[in-house]
Design an enzyme around this catalytic site. Structure first.
Site, PDB file in Angstrom:
ATOM      1  N   CYS A   2       0.982  -1.328   0.057  1.00  0.00           N
ATOM      2  CA  CYS A   2       0.034   0.012  -0.052  1.00  0.00           C
ATOM      3  C   CYS A   2       1.007   1.250  -0.131  1.00  0.00           C
ATOM      4  O   CYS A   2       2.190   1.056   0.264  1.00  0.00           O
ATOM      5  CB  CYS A   2      -0.933   0.154   1.212  1.00  0.00           C
ATOM      6  N   ARG A  27       1.408   1.430  -5.930  1.00  0.00           N
ATOM      7  CA  ARG A  27       1.424   0.687  -4.890  1.00  0.00           C
ATOM      8  C   ARG A  27       0.216  -0.033  -4.429  1.00  0.00           C
ATOM      9  O   ARG A  27       0.151  -0.960  -3.650  1.00  0.00           O
ATOM     10  CB  ARG A  27       2.220   1.280  -3.694  1.00  0.00           C
ATOM     11  N   TRP A  78      -3.560  -1.675  -1.674  1.00  0.00           N
ATOM     12  CA  TRP A  78      -3.767  -3.012  -2.342  1.00  0.00           C
ATOM     13  C   TRP A  78      -4.380  -4.122  -1.252  1.00  0.00           C
ATOM     14  O   TRP A  78      -3.509  -4.505  -0.382  1.00  0.00           O
ATOM     15  CB  TRP A  78      -2.506  -3.495  -2.887  1.00  0.00           C
ATOM     16  N   ASN A 102       0.900   0.207   5.874  1.00  0.00           N
ATOM     17  CA  ASN A 102       1.220  -0.548   4.988  1.00  0.00           C
ATOM     18  C   ASN A 102       1.925  -1.776   5.774  1.00  0.00           C
ATOM     19  O   ASN A 102       2.836  -1.539   6.535  1.00  0.00           O
ATOM     20  CB  ASN A 102       2.123   0.391   4.126  1.00  0.00           C
ATOM     21  N   GLY A 103       1.553  -2.889   5.219  1.00  0.00           N
ATOM     22  CA  GLY A 103       1.916  -4.024   5.949  1.00  0.00           C
ATOM     23  C   GLY A 103       0.829  -5.240   6.257  1.00  0.00           C
ATOM     24  O   GLY A 103      -0.111  -4.929   5.988  1.00  0.00           O
ATOM     25  N   GLU A 489      11.042 -13.752 -19.259  1.00  0.00           N
ATOM     26  CA  GLU A 489      10.646 -12.288 -18.897  1.00  0.00           C
ATOM     27  C   GLU A 489       9.536 -11.711 -19.881  1.00  0.00           C
ATOM     28  O   GLU A 489       8.873 -11.115 -19.623  1.00  0.00           O
ATOM     29  CB  GLU A 489      12.006 -11.309 -18.859  1.00  0.00           C
ATOM     30  N   LYS A 493       6.094 -10.182 -18.772  1.00  0.00           N
ATOM     31  CA  LYS A 493       5.513  -8.989 -19.293  1.00  0.00           C
ATOM     32  C   LYS A 493       4.049  -8.932 -20.008  1.00  0.00           C
ATOM     33  O   LYS A 493       3.437  -8.503 -19.849  1.00  0.00           O
ATOM     34  CB  LYS A 493       6.545  -8.305 -20.416  1.00  0.00           C
ATOM     35  N   GLU A 496       1.274 -10.059 -17.575  1.00  0.00           N
ATOM     36  CA  GLU A 496       1.032  -8.874 -16.694  1.00  0.00           C
ATOM     37  C   GLU A 496       0.397  -7.757 -17.369  1.00  0.00           C
ATOM     38  O   GLU A 496      -0.495  -7.396 -16.806  1.00  0.00           O
ATOM     39  CB  GLU A 496       2.511  -8.205 -16.208  1.00  0.00           C
ATOM     40  N   HIS A 512       9.021 -31.860 -24.325  1.00  0.00           N
ATOM     41  CA  HIS A 512       8.475 -32.707 -23.003  1.00  0.00           C
ATOM     42  C   HIS A 512       7.479 -31.931 -22.476  1.00  0.00           C
ATOM     43  O   HIS A 512       7.254 -31.726 -21.202  1.00  0.00           O
ATOM     44  CB  HIS A 512       9.712 -32.192 -22.132  1.00  0.00           C
ATOM     45  N   LYS A 612       3.336  -2.418  -7.295  1.00  0.00           N
ATOM     46  CA  LYS A 612       4.962  -2.486  -7.679  1.00  0.00           C
ATOM     47  C   LYS A 612       5.903  -2.958  -6.716  1.00  0.00           C
ATOM     48  O   LYS A 612       6.771  -3.786  -7.295  1.00  0.00           O
ATOM     49  CB  LYS A 612       5.271  -0.888  -7.885  1.00  0.00           C
TER      50      LYS A 612
END
Length: 617
Positions: A2, A27, A78, A102-103, A489, A493, A496, A512, A612
């Site tokens: 957050c 965030r 969040w 936040n936490g 990666e 991307k 996401e 496989h 983020k």
């Protein structure tokens, strides 16, 4: 994950906090709220949804037209405990006390039960409300001052927290508390800020003081005091430092999205990563930039790299670089798994924690375990003053500047450059490469920014490619060697940003399992460097895909007529050595994900369900 911000000063405090929340929205953006003193009492305004919705409510109430000269705190969320809703949005209030958090509080259930027995009523599903009631209990029932009530309350908490707290009887005071979640104090001319991230106040001041775990800061218009919570004693010699970035670096700069802006910033970011670490004609890396010595690197028996997400992909690429350049074995772990597999750690190993924010909870926990086990520790991070930078013995700052887009782009590129420099340093210190080989590697790195520019100049080619594939629902990314982490990666991307299901695989593993998924509706994107020792094997994989009617996308550095005939879509990147050639191929994959996301109408800067900086487990 957050964002919190508080402000005291000569400006309109509510406007400052709303602007700060907009800068922190990366965030979390499930809900938002603010708290302020109005007509002698604490008022909160909260809303599910984005900051724009909160702002609209403030306009409807007419509060946006008022000037708030006292303290104001704000929060963008969040969700962790309790779904996104107005009742679960912060700030939370208990009696005369209001706070943002936040936490995650791990023991909130037992505390909640105890507080209910004492008559406290809960209006939300969050763990945060427990903190508010607990401070109120210590303040009201035990007659403690606000500072002592906060100290007593947090002594009962287990978990991670960054808090900003106000009391309506002290309208020009904010108390901040930190443990395992980021919290930074901004110091301006006659004004003070407290926030999860300096980007929230960089428009007003670049002077910042990073709080350590177990510290509390008390802010009022006259100044601030930092106190050790456990002892209740002031912390001596706590002074702000100047941050190495400006407001403009945290704004879009004419680009439609932060993600596109940050893709375009990669040449500058890589140049800044290199600057001072390598010099033309030098025969070794400037190790002072790492906080390491040649002896440190000579004595390494093994390297352990730990990271999450995009940083983990960079770490996998780092394994290839270090092992092939320096001939030192490298182990790469996902941070969330590292501690729990009871790793065997020995003192002659170098432990590298990679984290853009320097606050990633799982990576920090792994770093602390490594230090406790006696390993030499190095953090590769972007944020000066971050928890990782303070925890590790040595630090390599990537100098990428603020990255606001949730999907990391310049993070990956600058971490790749940092690991490449580290691999060169280890190799040279152990005489695994000659001075001439070192100079060649260095020259290739010096050319990397201009080669990224070359790709960006042709971004329209990737936009055209995106038009052919944005309606697909599945994608396969395939590469060998150094290109395998880049394939991972690229797939990350795409999933996401566009919500397309995408898989990254070593091309040799295609038979496989993944080949069962391939048909005319599942495109396969291959990464193929012209100098790859496995080129013929990858060409064979491409034939197998083509024979199953799948469309083939190819990113290569070879202008080869045969490759063009085998592919439905092709992008030719500039050539480099086997390590940096792979890094260059990441750029067109970033652009492909970006343009596909835009074409699908997705919020590319703030994808759903993502934040983020993952500051809780």
């Amino acid at each position: 994950m957050c964002g919190i911000i508080g402000y005291i000063g000569h400006r309109d405090a509510l406007s400052v906090v709303i602007d700060g929340l907009k800068r922190l929205e990366y965030r979390g953006y499930d809900s938002a709220g603010v708290a302020f003193i109005e007509d002698g009492s604490v008022k909160t305004v909260r809303s599910a949804g984005r900051i724009s919705r909160l702002e609209a409510i403030l306009v409807e109430s007419g509060r946006n037209a008022k000037t708030f000269s006292g303290a104001v705190i704000g929060h963008t969320r969040w969700a962790t405990h309790g779904g996104p809703s107005e009742k679960n949005a912060h700030p939370h209030k208990s009696g005369h006390i209001v706070l943002v958090h936040n936490g995650i509080i791990e023991n909130y259930q037992s505390l909640k039960k105890k507080l209910k027995e004492k008559g406290f009523e809960f209006a939300s599903e969050t763990d945060t409300e427990v903190i508010c009631h607990l401070i109120n209990f210590h303040s009201k029932d035990l007659s403690l001052s606000l500072e002592d009530a906060v100290r007593a309350a947090v002594a009962e908490l287990k978990g991670a927290y960054a808090l900003a707290i106000m009391h309506e009887s002290e309208p020009e005071k904010i108390i901040g508390v930190k443990k395992d979640s980021p919290l930074v104090l901004g110091v301006g001319e006659g004004e003070f800020f407290i926030s999860s991230d300096a980007s929230a106040f960089i428009a007003h001041t670049n002077k910042a003081l990073f709080l350590e775990d177990g510290e509390m800061v008390v802010i009022n218009p006259e100044g601030f005091n930092v106190i050790r919570i456990a002892q209740g004693e002031p912390v001596a010699n706590k002074k702000p430092c100047a941050l190495p970035f400006s407001q403009g670096m945290a704004e879009k700069g004419g680009h439609k999205h932060f993600m596109l802006k940050e893709i375009h910033e990669q040449p500058r970011a890589v140049a800044d990563t290199i600057r001072g670490r390598l010099s033309p004609g030098a025969e070794n890396v400037n190790l002072e930039e790492f906080g390491l010595t040649g002896k440190d690197l000579e004595d390494i028996r093994k390297v352990i790299i730990v990271a999450c997400g995009t940083s983990w992909h960079a770490g996998l690429a780092g394994k290839y670089m270090i092992e092939q350049m320096a001939r030192v074995p490298v182990e790469v772990d996902i941070a969330s798994e590292f501690r729990y597999r009871e790793p065997v750690l020995k003192g002659d190993e170098l432990f590298i924690a990679i984290t853009q924010s320097g606050e990633t909870a799982d990576t920090l926990a792994a770093l602390k375990l490594a230090r406790k086990s006696g390993l030499k520790t190095l953090a590769i991070t972007n944020v000066i003053g971050s928890a990782a930078a303070r925890e590790a013995e040595s630090v390599f700052f990537t100098r990428g500047g603020p990255e606001i887009g949730v999907a990391s782009t310049k993070t990956f590129m600058t971490q790749m450059a940092g690991l490449y420099i580290l691999a060169m340093a280890i190799a040279r210190s152990r005489d695994a490469i000659t001075p001439d080989e070192f100079k060649n590697y260095a020259q290739d790195l010096m050319e990397l920014p201009s080669k990224i520019e070359n790709i960006l100049d042709r971004k329209s080619d990737m936009e055209k490619m995106a038009h052919g594939y944005f309606k697909k629902e599945h994608f396969l990314f395939l590469g060998r060697g150094m290109d395998y982490p880049v394939a991972l990666e690229g797939a990350l991307k795409l999933k996401e940003i566009s919500y397309i299901h995408a898989e990254g695989y070593p091309a040799g593993e295609m038979k496989h399992g993944p080949i069962a998924l391939i048909d005319e509706e599942m495109p396969a994107l291959f990464l193929l460097p012209s100098k790859s020792a496995l080129k013929e094997k990858i060409l064979s994989n491409m034939e197998e895909v083509r024979s199953r009617s799948a469309r083939i996308l190819l990113v290569t550095d070879a202008e080869d007529m045969e490759l063009g005939e085998m592919s439905n879509s092709i992008f030719i990147a500039p050539a480099s050595n086997r390590f940096l050639g792979a890094a260059l191929m990441a750029v067109p994959l970033q652009l492909l994900a970006y343009y596909i996301g835009v074409l699908r109408g997705c919020d590319v800067d703030q994808p759903r369900n993502l934040a983020k900086s993952v500051t809780v487990e």
